[in-house]
Design a protein around this motif. Sequence first.
Motif, mmCIF file in Angstrom:
data_model
loop_
_atom_site.group_PDB
_atom_site.id
_atom_site.type_symbol
_atom_site.label_atom_id
_atom_site.label_comp_id
_atom_site.label_asym_id
_atom_site.label_seq_id
_atom_site.Cartn_x
_atom_site.Cartn_y
_atom_site.Cartn_z
ATOM 1 N N ALA A 25 0.829 -1.214 0.000
ATOM 2 C CA ALA A 25 0.000 0.000 0.000
ATOM 3 C C ALA A 25 0.863 1.263 0.000
ATOM 4 N N ASN A 26 2.019 1.233 0.685
ATOM 5 C CA ASN A 26 2.889 2.419 0.707
ATOM 6 C C ASN A 26 3.404 2.740 -0.695
ATOM 7 N N ILE A 27 3.749 1.681 -1.416
ATOM 8 C CA ILE A 27 4.274 1.873 -2.766
ATOM 9 C C ILE A 27 3.180 2.437 -3.661
ATOM 10 N N VAL A 28 2.016 1.824 -3.558
ATOM 11 C CA VAL A 28 0.889 2.288 -4.367
ATOM 12 C C VAL A 28 0.650 3.766 -4.110
ATOM 13 N N LYS A 29 0.720 4.146 -2.852
ATOM 14 C CA LYS A 29 0.475 5.541 -2.495
ATOM 15 C C LYS A 29 1.493 6.460 -3.169
ATOM 16 N N GLU A 30 2.758 6.126 -3.072
ATOM 17 C CA GLU A 30 3.796 6.971 -3.675
ATOM 18 C C GLU A 30 3.604 7.071 -5.183
ATOM 19 N N LEU A 31 3.279 5.929 -5.800
ATOM 20 C CA LEU A 31 3.144 5.929 -7.256
ATOM 21 C C LEU A 31 1.902 6.698 -7.710
ATOM 22 N N LEU A 32 0.822 6.564 -6.941
ATOM 23 C CA LEU A 32 -0.384 7.314 -7.298
ATOM 24 C C LEU A 32 -0.125 8.813 -7.152
ATOM 25 N N GLU A 33 0.584 9.183 -6.121
ATOM 26 C CA GLU A 33 0.902 10.604 -5.916
ATOM 27 C C GLU A 33 1.745 11.130 -7.067
ATOM 28 N N LYS A 164 1.208 -8.915 5.616
ATOM 29 C CA LYS A 164 0.032 -9.644 6.094
ATOM 30 C C LYS A 164 -0.546 -10.489 4.965
ATOM 31 N N GLN A 165 -1.619 -11.188 5.303
ATOM 32 C CA GLN A 165 -2.261 -12.018 4.289
ATOM 33 C C GLN A 165 -2.750 -11.155 3.127
ATOM 34 N N ASP A 166 -2.866 -11.781 1.978
ATOM 35 C CA ASP A 166 -3.241 -11.039 0.776
ATOM 36 C C ASP A 166 -4.494 -10.189 0.981
ATOM 37 N N ALA A 167 -5.492 -10.812 1.615
ATOM 38 C CA ALA A 167 -6.768 -10.095 1.779
ATOM 39 C C ALA A 167 -6.555 -8.793 2.547
ATOM 40 N N THR A 168 -5.701 -8.837 3.567
ATOM 41 C CA THR A 168 -5.475 -7.642 4.384
ATOM 42 C C THR A 168 -4.702 -6.586 3.597
ATOM 43 N N GLU A 169 -3.661 -7.041 2.911
ATOM 44 C CA GLU A 169 -2.870 -6.090 2.123
ATOM 45 C C GLU A 169 -3.749 -5.464 1.040
ATOM 46 N N LEU A 170 -4.576 -6.293 0.430
ATOM 47 C CA LEU A 170 -5.439 -5.798 -0.639
ATOM 48 C C LEU A 170 -6.447 -4.785 -0.099
ATOM 49 N N ASN A 171 -6.953 -5.080 1.086
ATOM 50 C CA ASN A 171 -7.890 -4.161 1.712
ATOM 51 C C ASN A 171 -7.284 -2.792 1.943
ATOM 52 N N GLN A 172 -6.049 -2.782 2.374
ATOM 53 C CA GLN A 172 -5.375 -1.505 2.620
ATOM 54 C C GLN A 172 -5.239 -0.730 1.316
ATOM 55 N N ILE A 173 -4.919 -1.455 0.260
ATOM 56 C CA ILE A 173 -4.766 -0.779 -1.034
ATOM 57 C C ILE A 173 -6.119 -0.263 -1.511
ATOM 58 N N THR A 174 -7.153 -1.086 -1.329
ATOM 59 C CA THR A 174 -8.476 -0.651 -1.783
ATOM 60 C C THR A 174 -8.910 0.617 -1.040
ATOM 61 N N ALA A 175 -8.669 0.626 0.276
ATOM 62 C CA ALA A 175 -9.026 1.813 1.058
ATOM 63 C C ALA A 175 -8.259 3.026 0.533
ATOM 64 N N LEU A 176 -7.001 2.810 0.237
ATOM 65 C CA LEU A 176 -6.156 3.891 -0.264
ATOM 66 C C LEU A 176 -6.666 4.409 -1.609
ATOM 67 N N VAL A 177 -6.988 3.481 -2.511
ATOM 68 C CA VAL A 177 -7.467 3.904 -3.828
ATOM 69 C C VAL A 177 -8.814 4.620 -3.676
ATOM 70 N N ASN A 178 -9.661 4.113 -2.770
ATOM 71 C CA ASN A 178 -10.920 4.813 -2.493
ATOM 72 C C ASN A 178 -10.638 6.254 -2.092
ATOM 73 N N ALA A 179 -9.663 6.433 -1.205
ATOM 74 C CA ALA A 179 -9.331 7.780 -0.736
ATOM 75 C C ALA A 179 -8.875 8.654 -1.897
ATOM 76 N N PHE A 180 -8.016 8.118 -2.754
ATOM 77 C CA PHE A 180 -7.558 8.904 -3.911
ATOM 78 C C PHE A 180 -8.722 9.222 -4.837
ATOM 79 N N CYS A 181 -9.621 8.267 -5.006
ATOM 80 C CA CYS A 181 -10.798 8.512 -5.846
ATOM 81 C C CYS A 181 -11.614 9.677 -5.286
ATOM 82 N N LEU A 182 -11.730 9.723 -3.954
ATOM 83 C CA LEU A 182 -12.538 10.769 -3.328
ATOM 84 C C LEU A 182 -11.869 12.138 -3.433
#
Length: 636
Positions: A25-33, A164-182
């Motif tokens: 999720a940290n990487i995704v955040k930096e790249l989206l920014e 963490k498990q895939d589901a947890t990591e994915l959830n963090q990314i989804t929340a992050l992308v939701n935030a960027f969408c907003l």
Amino acid sequence: MNKIRILPPHEALKIAAGEVVERPANIVKELLENALDAGATTISLYLEKAGKELIRIVDNGCGMSPEDARLCFVPHATSKITSLDDLETIATFGFRGEALASIAAVSKVTLITRLSTETDLLGTRIAYTAGSILQEETVACPQGTDITIADLFYTTPVRKKFLKQDATELNQITALVNAFCLSNHHVHFKLFHDDKIIINAPAVTNVKDRCAQLWDYTLSEKLLDFTPIQPHPDYLFTMTGYISQPTYYRYGRDQIFLFVNNRWIKNSELTKALIKGYLQVLPQGRFPAGIIFINIDISRVDINVHPKKEEVRFIRPGIVEQQLAASVQQTLEQHTTSMLSFVKTQESRKPFFLSPSGGYGKQDLGTTQGNSVNQGYQNQELSTYTSRQASPIEIGYIQARQSTTFSNSSFRLEKTFHQPTFDTTFFENLNVQQTDFVTISSDELDGTIIGQLFATYILIEHRNELIMIDQHAAHERILYEESMEKFEHKEGVAMLFPEIITLPSGHIELILKEQDFFDHQGIKLERIGERELVIKTSPPRLNNQSIKELIEYAAVFIEEHEHLEQEIFRKELNEHIHSHMACKAAVKAGDVLSLKEMRDLITNLAKTNKRFICVHGRPTIWKIDRFSIEKNFKRR
Ligand code: ADP
Ligand code: MG
């Protein structure tokens, strides 16, 4: 055309080197920014194994020149800052020139980029591995940047273990992308996971539409425009956004998003302040949706306190929290007032004609004159409300304040319950008669059921005390202990109409992971779509709505408690689910009970272990002694 400069070392040193990369999720955040900083209007994110194996992000932003493409991996290479002084005023997201360098140090990076200003059809492709350029070539590619991060942490296997498990990591990314969408509703975002599309959010014109896109098409109707209170003269900032109506709730905080200067922040105190605004509006354990944008002069916050820039330190946090809670209250107040004024107009059209034959003792005015009298009265009442800026909600607050003192005192009492001061022989002595009517009879009964108060509390006279039992809390406790006892292999009953539930992506995986567990509880689930589950059997006593809520509730719980050891986790989940089921199946406040039901409830409560507290930790019983009553009447 080159934009990147290397910060002078003395400036670079001033910038604390922080851990940018901890998880996907940290990487995704930096790249989206970076993509947003590059002015992209379409951003696609592709993940494999929740980003652990691959993160690829494609944007249509400004792109990079071949020289910049080479430079961008060098530590402190940035086009966004020249000295530390700029940190104060910088408006873009990234500002430390560290992200790409840190990411490239722990993964295999492939960068394909082409300047959007050049007419040249060719771009640059660079493979960067273990801190150096592996390959560089000129390629034909679209304008913009396409960056792929593969084999995350292959150089640092220890860190991989902490993922963490895939589901947890994915959830963090989804929340992050939701935030960027907003915060960037004018940008088209797409999120793919293992070739499945999870989010597809084309550009929209407002945040409300974005919410509908992300969660539920009906959600935008349930959102209220957030009305901020007067700005505080000593600490100026603005607040805008949306919060949910009192009738809407979630079982977690997953639809609460706070932004400061359009940057998503995690601030538990501010989140609490928002939730506090719903005090006495939403029941415990329910959470509103809230999308709040705070705009504040950059000199009044410190955004650089957190290496990942997720935290913001306000110079005067108390003011912001107080303003937020008060604004939420005001927004809800205005909403409720408007709802009530609607009811009142309806009422005034048909006033008091309901009881032609006497009925409830209301005078049947029955004339036009009477009608207008009523209307006049009601309008007057309404105008007094508005003239002093009060509303039924304010009355609610007064009650809330009173009940706070109430719960404080009951909290003290709850404590004393644990001490042997409460007469625990009370239940043993309560030999309730087997008839439907319980009468005072000193031989057979040590206590007497007086009746029900507010259809919520059972009143009992016992020696020199008046005892009140919260019927819901008590019943909850009874059902909880009952169902926990018979935990193993419960048979569910087939549902007449199998319930289909839609869960946020990520949550569905969390639930399915615990499928065995739910099976044991008599809950049979099956996945029928990307985000849909069907519930085929349910424990007896739970209706469709309750079982649906239970699953939503469980998903949030699993997400929050996954880190626990398996055994503890299962035990906690079990307790959690049973307390929820007990809560749903228990009699409610407001249910009128017969004396027999009251008696059964009391005798069953007497058999429970923790009879003095309900499953949520609230007291089931409260008592007042004769002395305090008489003192109030000045008899003593
Ligand atoms: P920062 O964003 O703090 O400047 P980064 O390491 O994230 O540092 O990026 C370094 C530089 O690479 C940026 O300043 C920018 O010039 C360039 N860059 C990175 N990503 C992109 C992108 N998607 N599009 C255009 N330029 C980019
Ligand atoms: Mg950056």
